[in-house]
Design an enzyme around this catalytic site. Structure first.
Site, PDB file in Angstrom:
ATOM      1  N   GLU A   1       0.854  -1.203   0.000  1.00 25.87           N
ATOM      2  CA  GLU A   1       0.000   0.000   0.000  1.00 25.87           C
ATOM      3  C   GLU A   1       0.889   1.251   0.000  1.00 25.87           C
ATOM      4  OE1 GLU A   1      -3.420   0.862  -0.217  1.00 25.87           O
ATOM      5  OE2 GLU A   1      -2.367   2.774  -0.306  1.00 25.87           O
TER       6      GLU A   1
ATOM      7  N   GLY B   1      -7.805   2.338   1.268  1.00 20.78           N
ATOM      8  CA  GLY B   1      -8.081   2.854  -0.077  1.00 20.78           C
ATOM      9  C   GLY B   1      -9.138   3.945  -0.144  1.00 20.78           C
ATOM     10  N   THR B   2      -9.609   4.189  -1.365  1.00 22.96           N
ATOM     11  CA  THR B   2     -10.572   5.263  -1.625  1.00 22.96           C
ATOM     12  C   THR B   2     -11.838   5.097  -0.796  1.00 22.96           C
ATOM     13  OG1 THR B   2      -9.763   5.595  -3.860  1.00 22.96           O
ATOM     14  CG2 THR B   2     -12.010   6.316  -3.434  1.00 22.96           C
TER      15      THR B   2
ATOM     16  N   LYS C   1     -20.765   8.735   3.561  1.00 21.47           N
ATOM     17  CA  LYS C   1     -21.976   8.273   4.254  1.00 21.47           C
ATOM     18  C   LYS C   1     -22.020   8.769   5.693  1.00 21.47           C
ATOM     19  CE  LYS C   1     -22.248   7.050   0.650  1.00 21.47           C
ATOM     20  NZ  LYS C   1     -21.370   6.892  -0.512  1.00 21.47           N
TER      21      LYS C   1
ATOM     22  N   GLY D   1     -23.605  11.876 -11.482  1.00 21.77           N
ATOM     23  CA  GLY D   1     -23.540  10.459 -11.144  1.00 21.77           C
ATOM     24  C   GLY D   1     -23.709  10.345  -9.632  1.00 21.77           C
TER      25      GLY D   1
ATOM     26  N   GLU E   1     -25.279  18.798 -15.496  1.00 22.36           N
ATOM     27  CA  GLU E   1     -25.050  17.448 -16.016  1.00 22.36           C
ATOM     28  C   GLU E   1     -25.237  17.495 -17.533  1.00 22.36           C
ATOM     29  OE1 GLU E   1     -24.252  14.094 -15.168  1.00 22.36           O
ATOM     30  OE2 GLU E   1     -24.597  13.883 -17.322  1.00 22.36           O
TER      31      GLU E   1
ATOM     32  N   GLY F   1     -16.663  11.315 -13.128  1.00 22.28           N
ATOM     33  CA  GLY F   1     -16.229   9.937 -13.296  1.00 22.28           C
ATOM     34  C   GLY F   1     -14.831   9.703 -12.745  1.00 22.28           C
ATOM     35  N   ARG F   2     -14.413   8.441 -12.800  1.00 24.86           N
ATOM     36  CA  ARG F   2     -13.115   8.076 -12.224  1.00 24.86           C
ATOM     37  C   ARG F   2     -12.300   7.293 -13.248  1.00 24.86           C
ATOM     38  NH1 ARG F   2     -12.772   8.953  -6.976  1.00 24.86           N
ATOM     39  NH2 ARG F   2     -11.119   7.428  -6.684  1.00 24.86           N
TER      40      ARG F   2
ATOM     41  N   HIS G   1     -45.341  -6.369   8.892  1.00 22.79           N
ATOM     42  CA  HIS G   1     -46.068  -5.106   8.881  1.00 22.79           C
ATOM     43  C   HIS G   1     -45.937  -4.422  10.242  1.00 22.79           C
ATOM     44  CE1 HIS G   1     -49.236  -2.236   8.001  1.00 22.79           C
ATOM     45  NE2 HIS G   1     -49.781  -2.517   9.181  1.00 22.79           N
TER      46      HIS G   1
HETATM   47  P1  NAI Z   1     -20.198   8.750 -12.936  1.00 24.15           P
HETATM   48  O1  NAI Z   1     -19.481   8.280 -14.141  1.00 24.15           O
HETATM   49  O2  NAI Z   1     -21.121   7.844 -12.249  1.00 24.15           O
HETATM   50  O3  NAI Z   1     -21.007  10.084 -13.271  1.00 24.15           O
HETATM   51  C1  NAI Z   1     -20.389  11.196 -13.862  1.00 24.15           C
HETATM   52  C2  NAI Z   1     -21.448  12.060 -14.503  1.00 24.15           C
HETATM   53  O4  NAI Z   1     -20.790  13.220 -14.996  1.00 24.15           O
HETATM   54  C3  NAI Z   1     -22.139  11.406 -15.694  1.00 24.15           C
HETATM   55  O5  NAI Z   1     -23.516  11.537 -15.550  1.00 24.15           O
HETATM   56  C4  NAI Z   1     -21.603  12.204 -16.881  1.00 24.15           C
HETATM   57  O6  NAI Z   1     -22.551  12.323 -17.915  1.00 24.15           O
HETATM   58  C5  NAI Z   1     -21.318  13.553 -16.250  1.00 24.15           C
HETATM   59  N1  NAI Z   1     -20.317  14.353 -16.956  1.00 24.15           N
HETATM   60  C6  NAI Z   1     -19.112  13.926 -17.443  1.00 24.15           C
HETATM   61  N2  NAI Z   1     -18.452  14.981 -17.989  1.00 24.15           N
HETATM   62  C7  NAI Z   1     -19.234  16.073 -17.823  1.00 24.15           C
HETATM   63  C8  NAI Z   1     -19.103  17.445 -18.156  1.00 24.15           C
HETATM   64  N3  NAI Z   1     -17.992  17.899 -18.735  1.00 24.15           N
HETATM   65  N4  NAI Z   1     -20.120  18.290 -17.863  1.00 24.15           N
HETATM   66  C9  NAI Z   1     -21.239  17.832 -17.248  1.00 24.15           C
HETATM   67  N5  NAI Z   1     -21.418  16.546 -16.909  1.00 24.15           N
HETATM   68  C10 NAI Z   1     -20.434  15.672 -17.173  1.00 24.15           C
HETATM   69  O7  NAI Z   1     -19.033   9.270 -11.976  1.00 24.15           O
HETATM   70  P2  NAI Z   1     -18.993   9.711 -10.471  1.00 24.15           P
HETATM   71  O8  NAI Z   1     -20.312  10.171  -9.968  1.00 24.15           O
HETATM   72  O9  NAI Z   1     -17.832  10.619 -10.399  1.00 24.15           O
HETATM   73  O10 NAI Z   1     -18.669   8.355  -9.728  1.00 24.15           O
HETATM   74  C11 NAI Z   1     -17.498   7.603 -10.070  1.00 24.15           C
HETATM   75  C12 NAI Z   1     -17.704   6.141  -9.774  1.00 24.15           C
HETATM   76  O11 NAI Z   1     -17.796   5.936  -8.400  1.00 24.15           O
HETATM   77  C13 NAI Z   1     -18.974   5.609 -10.405  1.00 24.15           C
HETATM   78  O12 NAI Z   1     -18.742   4.342 -10.934  1.00 24.15           O
HETATM   79  C14 NAI Z   1     -19.915   5.542  -9.266  1.00 24.15           C
HETATM   80  O13 NAI Z   1     -20.902   4.555  -9.430  1.00 24.15           O
HETATM   81  C15 NAI Z   1     -18.991   5.238  -8.098  1.00 24.15           C
HETATM   82  N6  NAI Z   1     -19.580   5.733  -6.869  1.00 24.15           N
HETATM   83  C16 NAI Z   1     -20.546   5.004  -6.283  1.00 24.15           C
HETATM   84  C17 NAI Z   1     -21.162   5.445  -5.158  1.00 24.15           C
HETATM   85  C18 NAI Z   1     -22.236   4.609  -4.570  1.00 24.15           C
HETATM   86  O14 NAI Z   1     -22.428   3.521  -5.016  1.00 24.15           O
HETATM   87  N7  NAI Z   1     -22.978   5.087  -3.597  1.00 24.15           N
HETATM   88  C19 NAI Z   1     -20.812   6.711  -4.537  1.00 24.15           C
HETATM   89  C20 NAI Z   1     -19.824   7.423  -5.269  1.00 24.15           C
HETATM   90  C21 NAI Z   1     -19.227   6.926  -6.384  1.00 24.15           C
END
Ligand code: NAI
Length: 465
Positions: free
Chosen positions: A32, A39-40, A50, A181, A202, A270-271, A444
């Protein structure tokens, strides 16, 4: 030193794989680069966000308690304490992982790990010192990092990613969020309820685009109701720091161009996988836009090298997927029966207000795949427990196949939806049909009764709606 297995990265994928490897008696090391294990997910993802969301829930109850007959004069938000509480939860769990490594006889090696030829992992320590570990197998679990808009850099004050935003010491007066997202929508839910003016920009036509369209609509309706400005189909350009905040030009879906100013701007677009500097070049590892291709045993094309979690091509970037992929890899390495990841059984859990829990195909995906789709829907407004807890918003939606009553997908938006989805995941894993679930007795009054009702609604037989 030589090992049966070296794991690179100690997120929920890597550390869980290490525990399982220890349980199977493999001589294991985990490498690590960060000072703490986890990690993240533990340090700048699932757990701290959360924790903040929980505090936002508590604050929400105080502020709106009069609806429940609980009046609280002048509630005060001590935000630094909220942040400190989040920090102590993270520290507690980081210690927990250290303990798990000891308990399972996993050696923790501090430093940056990379592939260094067959059966070799080179580790560079913080002081630059290098050593090479010899090992029979390697698991790459190096995770991902926030993607940036080209030309922008994050800073601790104005332009933030999921990392910097967690360390703010006060609630920003205004917060712009680019990307709707899970990251963008969860932080919108946190900071709006703590009092920020929140604007989401978005580019796609809807929020949380991976979810069923009805879920996106319901989330947008609720976001607008609590005062979040939602601009889907919007483009943000000319982003610049002003000295006291951030300014940008937004082209809205109507075509109108607006100049917007915020105290803080969160980039949540996104990531990207951490695969650039792991020594993949010169190996047989195949990359797809930076993501590692694996087979159903999580093996890469390089013999003896496995990959799990956010670096893997074709699976969602979720902590529980990383863990599950780790279990697959270690079972295969240890010669145990392997139960490969089932793409359509992966729950999604998004901690927005209201929350989202989902599994399987959306209605649109099921139709596109040619199923004779039959939908059952039940609103929480007709669920007595939802009334009791004061959360009427949302619904349960079942997507099923008319032919055999197969459950293709379940989509829940509502209070604690991410907990309620458990029943649907277990039902699908056990290959229960809509009929089985109609005949399953639901206690219930509970919120999960809404699932029983939604299964009945597939045949127009819901009782309370
Ligand atoms: P994401 O890929 O899920 O969403 C990014 C959003 O940004 C998309 O809707 C995309 O259309 C939009 N976007 C991209 N470029 C843009 C721009 N220039 N202008 C405006 N909109 C734009 O990525 P996010 O939310 O950063 O999450 C990353 C990863 O981490 C995902 O796979 C997500 O599922 C995961 N994650 C999961 C969580 C959970 O399960 N509770 C919590 C946080 C993250």
């Amino acid at each position: 030193m030589s090992y049966d297995l070296v794991i690179i990265g100690s997120g929920p994928g890597g550390y869980s794989a290490a525990v399982r490897a220890g349980q199977y008696g493999l001589k294991t090391a985990i490498v690590e680069k960060d000072p703490k294990l986890g990690g993240t997910c533990l340090h700048v993802g699932c757990i701290p966000t959360k924790a903040l969301l929980h505090s936002a829930d508590v604050w929400d109850y105080f502020v709106h308690g009069e609806d429940e007959g609980v009046e609280c004069q002048n509630p005060k938000l001590n935000y630094p304490k909220v942040v400190a509480r989040k920090g102590s939860i993270v520290s507690k769990h980081a210690k927990g992982i250290e303990f798990l490594m000891k308990k399972n006889k996993v050696e923790v090696i501090a430093g940056y790990g990379k592939l260094a030829g067959p059966g070799k992992v080179e580790v560079t320590a913080a002081d630059g010192g290098k050593k090479v570990l010899e090992t029979k197998k390697i698991v790459i679990a190096t995770g991902s990092e926030a993607r940036m808009i080209p030309g922008l850099n994050a800073d601790p004050e104005f332009i933030l990613t999921n990392i910097e935003i967690l360390n703010l010491q006060s609630v920003p007066k205004s917060l712009g969020i680019i990307g709707a997202g899970a990251v963008g929508c969860e932080f919108a839910s946190i900071f709006r309820r703590f009092g920020s003016e929140v604007t989401i920009l978005e580019m796609l036509p809807r929020l949380v685009a991976v979810e069923d369209e009805d879920v996106s609509k319901e989330l947008e309706r609720n976001f607008k109701k609590i005062g979040i400005r939602v601009e889907c189909g919007a483009k943000a350009e000319n982003i610049e720091r002003t000295g006291t905040g951030v300014k940008l030009q937004a082209t809205l879906s109507s075509g109108k161009v607006e100049t917007l100013q915020f105290d803080k701007l969160l980039i949540a677009v996104g990531r990207k996988p951490n695969t650039e500097k792991i020594g993949a070049e010169g190996t047989r590892i195949e990359l797809d836009r930076g993501f590692i291709k694996v087979n159903q045993n999580q093996e890469t094309a390089e013999p003896g090298v496995y990959a799990i979690g956010d670096v893997v091509a074709g699976t969602p970037q979720l902590a529980h997927v990383a863990t599950a992929e780790g279990m697959v890899a270690i079972a295969h390495i240890a010669g145990k029966p392997v139960s490969p990841i089932k793409r359509n059984r992966i729950p999604g859990a998004t901690y927005t207000a209201p929350g989202i829990g989902s599994v399987g195909l959306t209605e649109a995906q099921a139709k596109a795949q040619g199923f004779a789709v039959k939908v059952g829907k039940f609103p929480f407004s007709a669920n007595s427990k939802a009334s009791i807890v004061g959360h009427h918003e949302g619904f349960v939606k079942i997507v099923s196949d008319q032919k055999f009553g197969e459950i293709l997908g379940v989509h829940i938006i509502g209070h604690h939806a991410y907990e309620l989805i458990a029943e649907a995941v277990a039902a699908m894993e056990a290959e229960a049909t809509v009929e089985t679930m109609m005949n399953t007795i639901h206690a219930h009054p509970t919120q999960y009764e809404a699932l029983g009702e939604a299964f009945n609604a597939v045949h127009g037989l819901a009782i309370n709606a």
